[in-house]
Design a protein around this motif. Structure first.
Motif, short mmCIF file in Angstrom:
data_model
loop_
_atom_site.label_atom_id
_atom_site.label_comp_id
_atom_site.label_asym_id
_atom_site.label_seq_id
_atom_site.Cartn_x
_atom_site.Cartn_y
_atom_site.Cartn_z
N GLY A 43 -66.22 39.05 11.31
CA GLY A 43 -67.74 39.37 11.66
C GLY A 43 -67.90 40.53 11.31
O GLY A 43 -67.37 41.38 10.77
N GLN A 44 -68.81 41.32 12.20
CA GLN A 44 -69.24 42.53 12.16
C GLN A 44 -68.40 43.72 12.39
O GLN A 44 -67.97 44.78 11.93
CB GLN A 44 -70.34 43.05 13.28
N ALA A 45 -67.32 43.03 13.41
CA ALA A 45 -65.95 44.02 13.63
C ALA A 45 -65.41 44.71 12.38
O ALA A 45 -64.78 45.64 12.58
CB ALA A 45 -65.33 43.30 14.93
N PHE A 46 -65.14 43.84 11.58
CA PHE A 46 -64.41 44.22 10.40
C PHE A 46 -65.27 45.62 9.71
O PHE A 46 -64.45 46.14 9.38
CB PHE A 46 -64.44 43.07 9.35
N TRP A 47 -66.45 45.53 9.70
CA TRP A 47 -67.15 46.73 8.99
C TRP A 47 -67.21 47.94 10.03
O TRP A 47 -67.85 49.16 9.44
CB TRP A 47 -68.63 46.06 8.73
N SER A 48 -66.94 47.53 11.40
CA SER A 48 -67.16 48.75 12.17
C SER A 48 -66.43 49.77 12.22
O SER A 48 -65.34 49.74 11.36
CB SER A 48 -67.20 48.15 13.72
N PHE A 49 -66.69 50.91 12.83
CA PHE A 49 -66.03 52.06 12.89
C PHE A 49 -64.65 51.96 13.62
O PHE A 49 -63.81 52.84 13.91
CB PHE A 49 -66.91 53.17 13.30
N GLY A 50 -64.89 50.93 14.60
CA GLY A 50 -63.75 50.56 15.59
C GLY A 50 -63.67 51.72 16.78
O GLY A 50 -62.73 51.69 17.27
N GLY A 51 -64.76 52.25 16.99
CA GLY A 51 -64.85 52.97 18.30
C GLY A 51 -64.67 52.52 19.47
O GLY A 51 -65.69 51.37 19.57
N LEU A 52 -64.03 52.56 20.37
CA LEU A 52 -63.81 52.18 21.62
C LEU A 52 -64.13 53.14 22.97
O LEU A 52 -63.53 54.15 22.99
CB LEU A 52 -62.49 51.67 21.78
N PHE A 53 -64.87 52.46 23.97
CA PHE A 53 -65.02 53.31 25.05
C PHE A 53 -63.90 53.13 26.09
O PHE A 53 -63.60 52.08 26.60
CB PHE A 53 -66.39 52.85 25.90
N LEU A 54 -63.21 54.11 26.12
CA LEU A 54 -62.11 54.14 27.19
C LEU A 54 -62.21 55.24 28.25
O LEU A 54 -62.64 56.47 27.78
CB LEU A 54 -60.47 54.27 26.53
N VAL A 55 -61.74 55.16 29.36
CA VAL A 55 -61.61 56.25 30.30
C VAL A 55 -60.42 56.56 30.98
O VAL A 55 -59.66 55.96 31.14
CB VAL A 55 -62.68 55.46 31.85
N ASP A 56 -60.45 57.91 30.92
CA ASP A 56 -59.17 58.51 31.35
C ASP A 56 -57.82 57.90 30.74
O ASP A 56 -56.99 57.80 31.33
CB ASP A 56 -59.07 58.18 32.81
N SER A 57 -58.05 58.03 29.48
CA SER A 57 -56.98 57.64 28.46
C SER A 57 -55.92 58.70 28.40
O SER A 57 -56.21 59.90 28.62
CB SER A 57 -57.43 57.27 27.09
N PRO A 58 -54.69 58.49 28.04
CA PRO A 58 -53.59 59.40 27.67
C PRO A 58 -54.35 60.50 26.65
O PRO A 58 -54.15 61.51 26.45
CB PRO A 58 -52.35 58.66 27.27
N GLU A 59 -54.79 59.69 25.57
CA GLU A 59 -55.60 60.62 24.41
C GLU A 59 -56.31 61.55 24.97
O GLU A 59 -56.49 62.67 24.48
CB GLU A 59 -56.03 59.84 23.55
N GLN A 60 -57.23 61.33 26.10
CA GLN A 60 -58.43 62.19 26.50
C GLN A 60 -57.51 63.29 27.35
O GLN A 60 -57.72 64.28 27.05
CB GLN A 60 -59.20 61.26 27.46
N ARG A 61 -56.63 62.94 28.07
CA ARG A 61 -55.66 63.68 28.86
C ARG A 61 -55.24 64.90 27.95
O ARG A 61 -55.09 66.19 28.50
CB ARG A 61 -54.69 63.21 29.76
N ARG A 62 -54.50 64.37 26.97
CA ARG A 62 -53.82 65.29 25.98
C ARG A 62 -54.87 66.23 25.39
O ARG A 62 -54.25 67.61 25.21
CB ARG A 62 -53.33 64.40 24.83
N LEU A 63 -56.04 66.04 25.25
CA LEU A 63 -57.13 66.95 24.81
C LEU A 63 -57.68 67.90 26.10
O LEU A 63 -58.41 68.41 25.76
CB LEU A 63 -58.10 66.36 24.17
#
Ligand code: FAD
Length: 552
Positions: A43-63
């Protein structure tokens, strides 16, 4: 003969796929029904940018981003503005969802092979106070592989379950009725549509060649929202946002038709918050359309100057990327359904991203070599350049007078005056002489560039708009683009649907956009972004697990 199974899922979008795979993994039989062909799986998810709301992730901490459940919940509640009796379940879903985003969401996805692009985006930045709308910190985690990269693990799980006989797809099967008996849902019936091998996303034939009935102990409605049906969008348009726009473009394929919402309502389900919706104000007409009225949303960085149709700069804090519905409210109040960005080549190069998997071949194709060019390239990404050259809403000129003339010609009026716009740009440009300023948008730029992610790929070095070194000048006519439905069927935390009599309807579940991404409207009035796909994951998972348990 009527086929019988344990659970029926209506919709093979992300929410439906998540629910179905959970049911199959629990050892139950599930049939997934979709009106589109197999080529539209996801459905729509295929067209989406794939952006996900995550909180206190390792990726955030690294930045260096310091995030927490408490900060995210404060932002969510300040953004949602829950204020109705009907917000009881949406609010409980919001608390549970923020805990999911701060807890097991990332690990659950990662175990299935999902990966995240390491630079975290900062969407919906607000600009009010700490308890008001917006993300206090960057939280928009783009899936490596964008939308298709998020659909992939669930499609894989579904195909495995299909192989073992627990999951069956019925494509080109359109549900027209929920089969009820003594107040319980016992199945679905509908029309078999003629085969159509039309490309994914294009409108498919609606010619009926047969009918079908399926029976099960539980039915999960995961049929998406109403964004592809402008009639329904206009009917449900909230008076607080003024009169519905005369002209809109579509940010979703035509299958997002809202028809199943009416069918489920007719079976007695309680639809709440139908006046809450999430449409964008930075829509541009696609020069290479896939679906009818196809529009693309610009995901703008913070530097473009934003003017209404009469040439007046939007007031603080309505800067690009700050408050989508605040901007929609303001724009509809002008009596016109469009607005303008004015920017420079240096800004477009660094700050324009286009939402959609097909507009981001670097991230969608998982190519590091191409992705790195976002930081190093001399020009804008190729899809943005293509819009600049071919897009009906783009104007490029070296001289401001020529630019304004062409903007008036495009709008078909003479609302914009050179002296008026020039004075506003020059005033803003003067603010760049000192590192401390009073212009709130310029202050914002200095703030943004203190975040390494923005400095790298999202916020141009502050410069004068009228500096020819940064030219040519670019104007973009921005249209209203329909996208998400924030209201939906009222459910408990197991995604069980309430009836209009406030009792649970036995056998009926709802997930994804049809359930307002959880509970009938987990977002309240506004979103922090990246929360829609996540809402499909969470509500789809809850629905699938609960239905599998209930069918014994
Ligand atoms: C271009 C684009 C970019 C986006 N970017 C993001 C992003 O970065 N982050 C984010 O969080 N969200 C994003 N979204 C939003 C997100 O993708 C959607 O909200 C989400 O995928 C909706 O999933 P769903 O499963 O609820 O519904 P859908 O994907 O709409 O799937 C519903 C399915 O049900 C089927 N169906 C409907 N009615 C019937 C019926 N009567 N009988 C049988 N089948 C039926 C439809 O054919 C469809 O396949 C984006 C959306 C788009 C279009």
């Amino acid at each position: 003969m009527t086929e019988v199974t344990d659970v029926i899922v209506v919709g093979a979008g992300l929410a439906g796929l998540v629910a179905a795979t959970e049911i199959a993994d629990a050892g139950k039989r599930v049939i997934v029904v979709d009106q589109e062909g197999e080529q539209s799986l996801g459905g729509q998810a295929f067209w989406s940018f794939g952006g996900l709301f995550l909180v206190d992730s390792p990726e955030q901490r690294r930045l260096g981003i310091k995030d927490s459940f408490d900060l995210a919940l404060q932002d969510w509640m300040g953004t949602a503005g829950f204020d109705r009796d009907d917000d009881h379940w949406p609010k409980r879903w919001a608390e549970a969802y923020v805990a999911f985003a701060a807890g097991e969401k990332r690990d659950w996805l990662r175990a299935m092979g999902h990966r995240i692009f390491p630079v975290i985006g900062w969407a919906e930045r607000g600009g009010y106070d700490a308890m008001g709308h917006g993300n206090s910190v960057p939280r928009f985690h783009v899936t490596w592989g964008t939308g298709p990269g998020l659909v992939e693990p669930f499609e894989r799980r579904a195909r495995e379950a299909q192989g073992s006989g627990r999951l069956t797809f019925r494509f080109r099967h359109r549900v027209d009725t929920l089969v009820m008996s003594n107040g319980s849902v016992e199945g679905v019936s509908g029309s078999v549509l003629e085969p159509d091998h039309v490309e994914r996303g294009k409108s498919s034939s609606r010619k009926v060649i047969g009918d079908f009935t399926l029976r099960a102990s539980a039915v999960i409605v995961a049929s998406g929202g109403i964004g592809g049906n402008h009639e329904l969008v206009r009917q449900n348009w909230p008076t607080r946002l003024g009169t519905p726009p005369k002209f809109m473009i579509s940010g979703v394929p035509e299958h997002v038709d809202g028809r199943m919402i009416g069918i489920t309502e007719a079976a007695g389900a309680r639809l709440i918050n139908r006046d809450r919706m999430w449409h964008y104000v930075e829509g541009i007409r696609n020069w290479n359309p896939i679906w009818p009225r196809h529009g693309i949303r610009i995901l703008p960085g913070p530097s473009s100057m934003w003017f209404d149709a009469t040439g007046k700069r939007l007031p603080a804090p309505l800067f690009p990327g700050s408050d989508t519905l605040g901007q929609l409210h303001y724009i509809m109040g002008t009596g016109h359904d469009y607005s303008w960005f004015i920017l420079t080549q240096s800004i477009i190069k660094k700050e324009f991203a286009l939402s959609g998997s097909e507009q981001n071949p670097d991230l969608t194709g998982k190519s590091w070599r191409m992705t790195i060019k976002r930081a190093t390239n001399k020009g804008a990404p190729a899809p943005v350049e293509a819009f600049k050259q071919n897009g009906a809403d783009f104007i490029v000129r070296n001289d401001l007078a020529d630019l304004i003339g062409a903007m008036n010609a495009l709008a078909g009026n003479d609302l914009l005056r050179l002296d008026h716009i020039k004075a506003q740009i020059e005033a803003r440009d003067r603010e760049l002489t000192n590192p401390y300023v009073k212009d709130a948008q310029v202050m914002n730029l200095h703030n943004a560039r203190r975040y390494i992610g923005d400095r790298l790929i999202r916020t141009a070095r502050p410069h004068r708009i009228l500096d020819p070194e940064h030219g040519p000048l670019i104007a973009v006519k921005l249209n209203i683009l329909t996208r998400k439905t924030l209201g939906g069927f009222e459910t408990d935390l197991d995604s069980r649907v309430f009836g209009t009599n406030r009792e649970i309807i036995r056998g009926l579940y709802a997930a994804g956009e049809a359930a307002g991404f959880g509970g009938g409207g987990v977002h309240g009035y506004r979103s922090l972004e990246g929360t829609f796909l996540g809402g499909c994951l969470f509500s789809g998972r809850n629905a699938g697990r609960a239905a599998a348990k209930a069918v014994g």
